[in-house]
Design an enzyme around this catalytic site. Structure first.
Site, mmCIF file in Angstrom:
data_model
loop_
_atom_site.group_PDB
_atom_site.id
_atom_site.type_symbol
_atom_site.label_atom_id
_atom_site.label_comp_id
_atom_site.label_asym_id
_atom_site.label_seq_id
_atom_site.Cartn_x
_atom_site.Cartn_y
_atom_site.Cartn_z
ATOM 1 N N ASP A 252 -7.765 17.333 -16.761
ATOM 2 C CA ASP A 252 -8.064 15.633 -17.081
ATOM 3 C C ASP A 252 -7.689 15.514 -18.564
ATOM 4 O OD1 ASP A 252 -9.045 13.320 -17.981
ATOM 5 O OD2 ASP A 252 -10.914 13.589 -17.028
ATOM 6 N N LYS B 128 -7.780 4.066 -20.323
ATOM 7 C CA LYS B 128 -7.923 4.383 -21.560
ATOM 8 C C LYS B 128 -6.665 4.251 -22.571
ATOM 9 C CE LYS B 128 -12.187 6.174 -20.275
ATOM 10 N NZ LYS B 128 -12.271 5.983 -18.829
ATOM 11 N N TYR C 43 -17.005 15.108 -18.074
ATOM 12 C CA TYR C 43 -17.418 13.760 -17.818
ATOM 13 C C TYR C 43 -18.365 13.271 -16.778
ATOM 14 C CZ TYR C 43 -16.776 9.042 -16.127
ATOM 15 O OH TYR C 43 -16.979 7.815 -15.669
ATOM 16 N N ARG D 82 0.755 -1.132 -0.005
ATOM 17 C CA ARG D 82 0.085 -0.081 0.130
ATOM 18 C C ARG D 82 0.858 1.265 -0.058
ATOM 19 N NH1 ARG D 82 -1.120 2.036 4.594
ATOM 20 N NH2 ARG D 82 -1.677 0.280 5.683
#
Ligand SMILES: N[C@@H](CCSC[C@H](N)C(=O)O)C(=O)O
Length: 854
Positions: free
Chosen positions: A623, A648, A549, A497
């Site tokens: 973004d 993406k 978005y 982590r």
């Protein structure tokens, strides 16, 4: 005969005689020079030893049992080797100049120095207690192996025969063997002596079939004579000669040679403490910018670099202020006639991250410092097999010893360090926001390290890892925990982590391609935005777009409704609308370009400039999912933070979820890393591996996807559809887009004027999968208002004038003709076009709804 004539004949005779003697023995002059130099060398050793005789204060007896050096008669080959002899007193490096290697030094003392210098103490133990006749120092280049070898010679008072491969390479057949014999016979005459062979793999590498006979004979001769070192003289006194080898390619050393070096010491890359010392020393009195130079940070981001790499990076960085000053001077009225070295600014952290062509990435007015941690050390332990300790063959040369080399202090491998030295070399010197030791977090891939920066397509593929096996692809460290060397920790990673080597490798690579000093990888694009928006506090204001978005809109709405964050949605394509809202409460301006799904273009540089001018604390966040670093680097044009959905283009295959964040500000980077560690949203090792793999093919995928998208956009437009795509000249912000970006991307949208018609088109497509998302190798078709943007309620969609019928096409890498054929069929089947003998044309589309607005 006149006096003059006689003199002339005499001179001519002498010239001829010298010439003839040269013809008879072309090496005579060379040999004579060697003899003279060797004698001078040995004379120095003799003088030093005589001076030191009786000086037994340190308990050693370096001069005892030594041959009377003034009586030494050397043959021609020994004379050649004697050129490489250095008196221990002439070596300016002792153990006190080396930090962090206490354990190795202690072992070197016990196993080499004491037997060499106090043989009488060891006599009762016979061969068992004699110094080993071979010792190997191995590890990456540039880490100070040569310095350590010299320090051993210095401390032991032994003559140091610094044997170069060229010394043993003689053009005359058989001479190389004579030189090898000379090495050992000279060492016997000079003992105690250390025969040091740097890059021993080059001289005594693995014997191969087809190897030149002479080379094989040299190795055989070397080994025979080496074996003879274990014998004693007539008086039963053992030889005091050690062959000390250094290599960064342990696997290339002949097995038989390795067996003759029973003591093997790993000399790994410098740890954080050593890197700090290296930087201090290399930078010396170089002028530093008191505000903007963070040595600790540079020490941390140079993790994984050798001393020589760091030195090279410092050299490059130090040139930046100078270059800048010269340019300013040239441009100024005074020109170069009025240069004043005092006016050159001090070196800054950002100077270590210059970009190709000398263009500095850092925005002039903003701090570009970043904090990062260390990469794992790959040095194997002394006991590990040769196979395990193979170093990457990166082609770097080991550093030449000079004064600066005092900085290249190697650090013992963690598992060799005593708890005391571990504490002294505590890896984590920084603390997180809560004051706890900061665990590893990513460093940039490439502080210049002296290497050329390649074109992006190359950088995407080119990775720099110092994997112990030289693996081409980063291994998946599928481990939740990492063992420590003591209760204090001591290793680079403790818990996945907090940090994982696979993730770190990815993050460094991302930082490089995103032109950032820090990148962070998390579980999804929205995870990335979550990390970023945790920089906000109640009362902060966010200005963002009205075409956004759906997921972004949802998270911002949550923050507005539950966290006291004020969110303004405006048309970000109009910079004035943004400017009008900026106040001292503005904490963030959040932009998308092209917008999703209306493909509107936002002027990042203008908005960033206006934002920072109005409120220097406000962060401009972009973004960049629609374009990826292949087509746009928002950090280069004013953004403070850039994030992307790695699901993406970056990964490209829709087989993972991932999010990436990049920035150039250390404080912001630390804060976001804190959130990732605290909440546990870091990308898993397996997904980090897959994302890394995907990134390598980004250029070629994007190229094909973009070319296909252009064909599809032109096809639709030529058949009467109003298409939103920045690759089309008809796009109202075509020029603005191309002023920022390097390509149009592969997402386009178009309207039909009728929701049910759009549904029919989408459902009639076969090759085009009905799916959310984009950037994948296969083509997708969707209706955003029903799918990706469904989380924006109908009322808000209406308010923001989102066309419900809009169809989004996300183009893949298939054959463009196949895609067009499938789309044509779907349009005809859905009744979206009128078919005539000349082809087909879009039925009347509601022009107002379909025209892209600027
Ligand atoms: N059901 C998901 C929809 C994800 S849309 C993914 C992507 N960013 C896109 O634009 O297609 C959700 O609710 O978020």
């Amino acid at each position: 005969m006149s006096e003059q004539k006689r003199l002339k004949e005499l001179v001519t005779g002498l010239v001829v005689a010298v010439g003839v003697s040269k013809l008879v023995d072309p090496d005579r002059e060379k040999n004579e020079q060697a003899r003279l130099k060797a004698q001078a060398n040995l004379q120095r050793i003799r003088r030093k030893r005589v001076e030191g005789e009786g000086d037994g204060g340190d308990g050693t007896d370096a001069s005892r049992h030594t041959n009377r050096l003034e009586d030494l008669v050397l043959n021609e080959y020994e004379n050649q080797v004697a050129l490489e002899v250095v008196a221990p007193e002439d070596i300016p490096v002792g153990f006190d100049a080396i930090g962090g290697l206490e354990d190795i030094i202690e072992e070197l003392k016990e196993s080499i120095i004491y037997p060499l210098t106090m043989p009488h103490l060891y006599r009762h133990g016979g061969a068992l207690l004699a110094a080993p006749s071979g010792v190997l120092l191995y590890g990456p280049p540039g880490c100070g192996k040569t310095m350590l070898a010299k320090a051993v010679a210095h401390e032991s008072g032994a003559s140091f025969i610094n044997l170069h491969i060229s010394t043993l390479t003689e053009k005359w057949y058989g001479d190389s063997n004579k030189l090898v014999r000379a090495v050992f016979s000279l060492a016997k005459k000079l003992q105690p002596a250390i025969i040091f062979i740097d890059e021993i793999d080059a001289v005594l590498g693995t014997r191969r079939s087809g190897e030149h006979e002479a080379s094989g004979m040299v190795k055989a001769e070397f080994m025979t004579l080496w074996d003879g070192l274990t014998s004693t003289n007539a008086a039963g006194v053992p030889n005091r000669i050690v062959v000390l080898g250094a290599t960064n390619r342990i696997n290339d050393i002949d097995e038989a040679i390795l067996r003759r070096m029973p003591k093997k010491f790993p000399v790994p890359l410098p740890g954080i403490g050593q890197r700090q010392r290296i930087l201090q020393l290399v930078l010396g009195d170089t002028k530093r910018d008191p505000e903007r130079f963070d040595l600790d940070y540079i020490a941390r981001v140079t993790s994984g670099m050798s001393g020589s790499d760091i030195k090279e990076a410092c050299r490059d960085a130090a040139m930046v202020p100078m270059r800048e000053y010269i340019r300013q001077q040239r441009a100024s009225a005074g020109g170069m006639s009025q240069v004043n070295p005092d006016h050159v600014r001090g070196i800054r952290t950002e100077d270590f991250f210059g970009r190709r062509g000398g263009r500095v990435l850092a925005a002039e007015t903003r701090s570009r410092q970043t904090s990062t941690a260390n990469a794992q050390s790959n040095a194997p332990s002394n006991e590990q097999s040769n196979e395990q300790s193979k170093d990457s063959s990166d082609g770097y040369e080991d550093v030449e010893e000079d004064e600066d080399d005092k900085a290249f202090v190697p650090m013992a491998a963690p598992n060799r360090m005593s708890p005391a030295s571990q504490a002294a070399n505590k890896v984590f010197t920084r603390v997180d926001l809560d004051g706890h030791a900061l665990p590893p977090s990513p460093a940039p891939s490439s502080p210049l390290s002296g290497r050329k920066r390649y074109a992006l397509a190359t950088e995407l593929v080119y990775t720099e890892s110092k994997d112990q096996y030289g693996s081409s692809s980063i291994p998946i460290y599928q481990s939740a925990t990492f063992k420590q060397t003591s209760s204090n920790g001591g290793n680079e990673y403790d818990y996945t982590r907090s940090g994982n080597p696979t993730r770190t490798h990815l993050e460094r690579h991302l930082a490089k391609i995103m032109n950032a000093t820090r990148a962070l990888a998390v579980g999804s694009g929205m995870g990335a935005l979550d990390v970023i928006t945790r920089l906000l506090k109640p009362g902060d204001e966010v200005i963002t777009g009205d075409d956004l978005y759906g997921g972004t809109n949802r998270l911002l709405t949550y923050l507005k409704n539950n966290q006291g964050v004020v969110v303004h949605h405006v048309d970000t394509t109009n910079a004035d609308s943004v400017n009008a809202l900026i106040s001292d409460k503005t904490a963030m301006v959040l932009l998308e370009t092209p917008t999703n799904p209306l493909i509107k273009i936002v002027d990042i540089p203008s908005i960033a400039r206006a934002t920072h001018e109005a409120n220097s604390k406000a962060l401009v966040v972009v973004d960049n999912t629609m374009l990826s670093p292949m087509l746009l680097n928002p950090l280069d044009i004013g953004a403070d933070i850039v994030y992307e959905s790695g699901t993406k283009y970056l990964s490209g295959h829709h087989d993972i979820m991932a999010g990436v964040i990049a920035c150039n500000d250390s404080e912001i980077g630390d804060k976001m890393y804190f959130t990732i560690n605290a909440t546990g949203c870091g990308l898993s090792p397996n997904d980090s591996f897959l994302l890394m793999r995907g990134v390598k093919t980004l250029a070629i995928r994007m190229e094909k996807q973009q070319a296909n998208a252009q064909r599809i956009a032109e096809f639709l437009e030529s058949h009467g559809f109003r298409v939103r795509y920045p690759g089309l000249k008809s796009h109202p912000q075509y020029d603005l887009h191309w002023s920022m970006a390097r390509g149009a991307g592969a997402v386009l949208s178009f309207e039909t004027g009728d929701v049910t018609l759009s549904e029919r088109i989408v459902e009639a497509a076969r090759l085009w999968a009905i799916s959310v998302s984009f950037g994948c190798v296969n083509s997708l078709i969707s209706m955003p208002c029903r799918m990706s943007h469904a989380s924006i309620d109908a009322k808000t969609r209406e308010e923001r004038q989102m066309p419900e019928d809009i169809i989004r096409l996300c183009v893949g890498i298939e054959d463009a003709d196949d895609l067009i054929e499938d789309l044509s069929r779907a349009l005809v089947q859905a009744g979206a076009v009128t078919v005539t003998l000349d082809g087909f044309h879009a039925n009347d589309v509601d022009a107002e709804a379909a025209t892209p607005s600027a």
